[in-house]
Enzyme design. Structure first.
Site, PDB file in Angstrom:
ATOM      1  N   THR A  30       0.802  -1.324   0.134  1.00 39.92           N
ATOM      2  CA  THR A  30      -0.140   0.257  -0.128  1.00 39.92           C
ATOM      3  C   THR A  30       1.217   1.156  -0.326  1.00 39.92           C
ATOM      4  O   THR A  30       1.897   1.489   0.000  1.00 39.92           O
ATOM      5  CB  THR A  30      -0.909   0.206   1.346  1.00 39.92           C
ATOM      6  N   GLY A  58       2.476  -2.715   8.033  1.00 40.51           N
ATOM      7  CA  GLY A  58       2.437  -2.973   9.098  1.00 40.51           C
ATOM      8  C   GLY A  58       4.383  -3.907   9.672  1.00 40.51           C
ATOM      9  O   GLY A  58       5.315  -3.961   8.984  1.00 40.51           O
ATOM     10  N   GLU A 112      -6.167  -6.900   2.761  1.00 42.76           N
ATOM     11  CA  GLU A 112      -7.000  -8.126   2.085  1.00 42.76           C
ATOM     12  C   GLU A 112      -7.955  -8.010   1.221  1.00 42.76           C
ATOM     13  O   GLU A 112      -9.209  -8.742   1.153  1.00 42.76           O
ATOM     14  CB  GLU A 112      -7.606  -9.471   2.771  1.00 42.76           C
TER      15      GLU A 112
END
Lengths: 699, 699
Positions: A152, A191, A457
């Site tokens: 992303t 993350g 997702e």
């Protein structure tokens, strides 16, 4: 730190005690909790959980008592400590994948190695060559390389093709140059990147000789192995606090023309030939598809358990909490009524209780389907290898057909299941009344941490377009007269064949008919959408709302069908006693009829049911089911088998000591109570942290 | 602290820039923002806001840059500093009630004096005698007494009659003994109590000679004026962290037989005669009722503005954010599409945009009604005083009838409005996609702080029973043949008279008919409920779900009607140009038809509309309205007139510099980035806060 005077310590909640109320609840129901829990989680699963719980509870690093109090930096520091200790336990205790998953669920907070242990390792394993496994995977498995998965970007979420980061092939020195051409190209939300990772799998647009080949994965060294400082040309940081997930260091990442060697591009499926400088096309693009389908299936599988945490907490607390008297109660029943007895509370909680089982069974079914399909794909691959240059295409076609079927179902169910769980958790929190707002309810923070599941997702709204696309394709095939090849085309064919006679489903009398009514509505909406798109030539954009509804309708059909099939399965009748089976049957009906009533207008319009049937569904069927299920509510949530340590909730305590625990945490554990303030507006002091209380106030 | 390299500082978002996109949006609409803003907020209101904003922005204490980063204790400390400075500003700037309210809205976080400044002062003012004003109110207004309002208990929320804390009259020494007989009697959730208050208004069961007289208010001294330590027999503390509202010290409070003098009982309405030791009954119980009705009306009034913050942020961001291409777009329009162009986004945001205006106008109408009623009550009081011993009762009866009408409406609207605002904020947050989850969106924390509004001043579920009770009472009166006396009985009478001919509302062609369809459905549900209760003798508890639906239906009718009436008012046509009026009219239709479609099944069942009408309402009317309103969305939210300083949101920036601001906050303001971690599992170091990066890792 307790300064609690003795007279306070002597106080008890006014009677009846929560512990007595829960005992009565459990006495009034014959649900065999042990049996049902084993049916849900298997014997092995339950023993594993117990064993791991014992280890974690005894470790100081996992003490949860300050979780709700600490600020972001302290929470992250504690989470880091836990992550390290957990990794040591993996090794010491020889814990495999299943044990690790259980441990993480028990700890119940995102830990900073999270993305290293999942997407970083998985991507290198799945998409790396043997040489790359040697170079990257080995040190990653040893936690020398700490990694993340950087896809992303600040300006690009769902649309992977729109990523801006480039990886340009340099034919001269056989390297790639990673570069961020703009601010919106910054990797974002990654993350384990913000503070942790020294390596990243970076998704970047591959550019060879000025031509773009779409996003590909590259392993990039980003921080010094010794000083942990960003390398030259790399800018990294944590993206800041979020609504939840604050024990994770989601990060950003920018590249200023950073060179990496040829081996950095994960090359199992596609690569750049360093000799010819040519792009080598992926051998099987559908395999990447496969990983996503698997991830979505696990989300469906987990959604039942996620929701069950909230339902467990709210159900237990609503059995302990008493408020007002029943207006119609006789004089001699003067006490306040358990909140769980109010139908307005039941209608919020019990359909969610039913949904926990519905989602659990659906997820289980999905995982089995996924594995069965995987076997088929592997078989067809073997076959295509045998045929070598001869057959090939057809087999690949049929196995990828299976996959696209499963893919579409997983998209719709992921969207429905995670939305149901997220919204359901909030309903549970509110069903706890004012105390649901306290951190000690244990629902708020869990809800906040779960929320991203609705986005990652595949965004829950975006995904519904894929379901609609698949259903439209299936409908076109059926309209062409093709024989049904799966359940989807079967229900579409049935609808077409019966369209002119109409439906007459006995939804209040026959369970198979309930399932059929859901199928009918889904088929009706599919052909409606098809008419809009193919006949009326309406724009795709103008149909997005219809597609969303269609996807939801079809996914609800899948859930109702899965629940029904589970109850029909022989394993169910052999593992559950008849009373518990009967109760599960009522939960099935509650889930189905409550959903049907909430979506009433679509059921009317499709003529699957009559107005009178819908009216009866609520005013008699659903209300009666609430009454019948109510006495078993506490035992049913008990069978989800959550240890108190996992729930970390005052309201959801197994022993009903709700108020004692609320009070203990507020009075004894709360660090704000160590501070004495100066409350007067014109004084200069704010805080005294020593607790002496001598203030320099102006009074 | 910036260590951002120059190459990063040179980066811009990829084009088109957010600022350009918002400029285009504003150019494409002819809404006169200034005019509409003045219509919504009045000229005075807008100037006041500007003036106060200027003061606050220049004060260091109100710098918001670290708000999203700090932990609980630091946030509370900062909030305390702000509260003190704000109080000083009240005095320095001579700010009255309106200015204070504006300042608090601009600061946008609960401050620790909150309950002192509201409920503590109001209760003493409204319920204290002249002597009590002298003794308690004066030092409270000077912030020497810092107070709170202690009603809710650990075991008792909505049910005030169930409170356990007792205040027992001691005839010997003419004192009251305050006592907490159990743990659940502990006061709980009390704002400004945990760390701040030295006095409390305590609601306690009055006991005289062993007999209970129900809950009454007592002013109790709880902390030492100099050391700020709890007094003997008083146990106080902060109740711990919450889902939101963490800048407030919600507290707990227990009494161990604490004596207070006779003057402590607020005695304007009821008291204990110290000579006779007799209870003196309240002269006018409805006045307490009145305060609650007023508080609920303000909640309705504010709900539009609360929701408008989320809608402003989401609308602006969805105009800046681009994602995917339109599937049907021609080749030459290759760029990514603004998210706001997708119908699936429009259907989530634009009906909420319409709701902001609907709630605002409804709230305004409520406040006017409240004031008109108050005048009537005062008049009837005067009248009853004039009649002295003669008339009395009748007048009181009729004025309290008016009040109970307004009371019921305020209950239903408070429930609907605050639920709409709370749930709408979350829809807005999600409409921002992944970035909505970042604290920098500015929606999450605001949502979390707003949530208690759904519970306080009457739980949103509980309240609906009062609406139902009122509607049933009205229906009984109509059935008896009584002439309609107000709008409620008028719509019930109309329904009865037309019941056998059925309705034929032209909801797609006539606006008055839309309002009538809502009235019809509300009347239908009222008589259905009455049948269940009075004819079928069903239990109150079994009807709670019906009552909830009924209350919602009636409140939606009230909102639709208020919106319609506002558009009909002459002030509207004189203050707004015809184009803007036309647009407001479309927003009215969008709100009404979208609501109608969401509640479709009740509109069918009541036969207010046909299935075909509902189908058309969505597939053509609503979709067309979305298309027509879309170009004006940004200007419409602009007219809500929120300064950036108030919104404190990267995504909602007026100038569209969304990505620059996200990046700046993450990279420059984020304290976690000052920390270097040691990421390896087997090392002993966790954190280096000096940023040197030299780690004692084992590698």
């Amino acid at each position: 730190m307790s300064q609690t005077p003795q007279w306070v310590r002597d106080l008890k909640p006014s009677g009846p005690q929560g512990s007595e109320l829960l005992k009565e609840e459990r006495n009034a129901s014959n649900v065999n909790v042990d049996q049902l829990a084993t049916f849900l989680h298997t014997k092995d699963g339950r023993e594993r959980k117990k064993r791991i719980l014992k280890v974690l509870e005894s470790e100081k690093a996992f003490d949860k008592s300050q979780n709700y109090f600490a600020g972001r930096i302290d929470r992250f520091e504690t989470a880091l400590k836990r992550a390290k200790r957990l990794r040591q336990l993996y090794v010491e205790q020889n814990w495999g994948t299943e044990e690790r998953q259980v441990a993480n669920e028990l700890i119940s907070e995102p830990l900073p190695y999270g993305l290293h242990e999942s997407m970083f390792l998985i991507t290198i394993r799945d998409q790396g060559s043997a040489e790359q496994h040697q170079k990257f995977l080995k040190p990653a498995e040893n936690y020398e390389y700490i990694g993340c998965y950087a896809q992303t970007e600040l300006g690009h979420g769902s649309n992977v093709r729109g990523l801006e980061t480039t990886a340009t092939w340099n034919p001269d020195d056989k390297t790639f140059t990673l570069h961020s051409p703009s601010l919106t190209a910054s990797k974002w939300w990654i993350g384990s990147l913000g503070r942790m990772a020294n390596h990243a799998v970076v998704m970047a647009q591959l550019v060879i000789a000025g031509k773009r080949y779409g996003p590909h994965p590259f392993v990039v060294h980003i921080r010094d192995m010794k000083t942990h400082q960003p390398l030259e040309g790399v800018h990294i940081g944590d993206i800041g606090p979020k609504f939840g997930y604050n024990t994770m260091d989601n990060g950003f990442l920018l590249f200023n023309n950073v060179k990496i060697p040829h081996i950095g591009m994960l090359s199992r499926f596609s690569s750049v030939d360093p000799k010819t400088n040519q792009y080598i096309r992926p051998s099987s693009p559908s395999l990447v598809y496969g990983t996503l389908t698997w991830v979505r299936s696990t989300i469906v599988m987990q959604a039942g358990g996620v929701l069950a945490r909230g339902v467990t907490i709210a159900t237990r607390y609503c059995a302990v909490r008493r408020q007002f008297q029943d207006r119609d109660a006789p004089e001699w029943e003067k006490g306040e009524n358990q909140v769980l007895n109010y139908t307005m509370v039941q209608i919020r909680l019990l359909p969610l209780l039913a949904a926990t089982f519905a989602l659990h069974f659906t997820g289980k079914g999905m995982m089995q389907l996924y594995e069965a399909n995987n076997r088929k794909i592997r078989q067809s691959k073997e076959a295509s290898k045998d045929h070598a240059r001869g057959a090939g295409p057809e087999e690949t076609e049929s196995s990828s057909d299976l996959l696209s079927d499963l893919h579409a179902i997983s998209c719709g169910l992921k969207s429905l299941a995670s939305s149901t769980a997220a919204e359901g958790l909030e309903v549970c929190r509110r069903a706890c009344g004012g105390h649901g707002y306290s951190s000690f309810s244990g629902i708020g923070s869990y809800y906040a941490d779960y929320l991203p599941t609705a986005t990652w997702e595949g965004d829950n709204y975006m995904l519904t377009q894929q379901v609609a696309r698949y259903l439209l394709k299936s409908a076109r095939s059926v309209l062409k007269g093709n024989e049904p090849t799966n359940d989807t085309t079967a229900i579409l064919s049935y609808f077409l064949s019966r369209q002119d006679q109409g439906a007459a489903f006995d939804i209040l009398g026959d369970d198979a008919d309930v399932v059929s009514a859901f199928a009918w509505r889904s088929a009706f909406l599919t052909f409606e959408a098809l008419k809009h798109r193919d006949e009326q030539k309406r724009s795709w954009n103008s149909l997005l709302v219809d597609f969303y509804q269609l996807s939801k309708a079809h996914s609800q059909y899948m859930v109702v069908k899965s629940f029904y099939e589970t109850l029909q399965a022989s394993s169910t009748s052999s593992e559950l006693d008849p009373d518990t089976q009967g109760l599960m049957h009522k939960l099935f009906r509650l889930y189905a009829l409550h959903t049907l009533e909430s979506e009433a207008s679509e059921f009317y319009t499709s003529a699957a049911v009559t107005v009178r049937q819908i009216q009866l569904a609520r005013s008699s069927a659903v209300m009666k089911l609430l009454e019948e299920i109510r006495p078993h509510a506490v035992r049913l949530v008990d069978s989800w088998d959550f240890p108190d340590w996992q729930l970390d909730s005052s309201l959801g305590r197994q022993d009903g000591k709700v108020y004692e625990d609320m009070f203990y945490r507020a009075s004894e554990l709360n660090p704000l109570n160590r501070v004495t303030v100066d409350p007067y507006p014109n004084s200069e002091t704010l805080f005294r942290k020593d607790g002496s209380g001598e203030l320099k106030s102006k009074l």
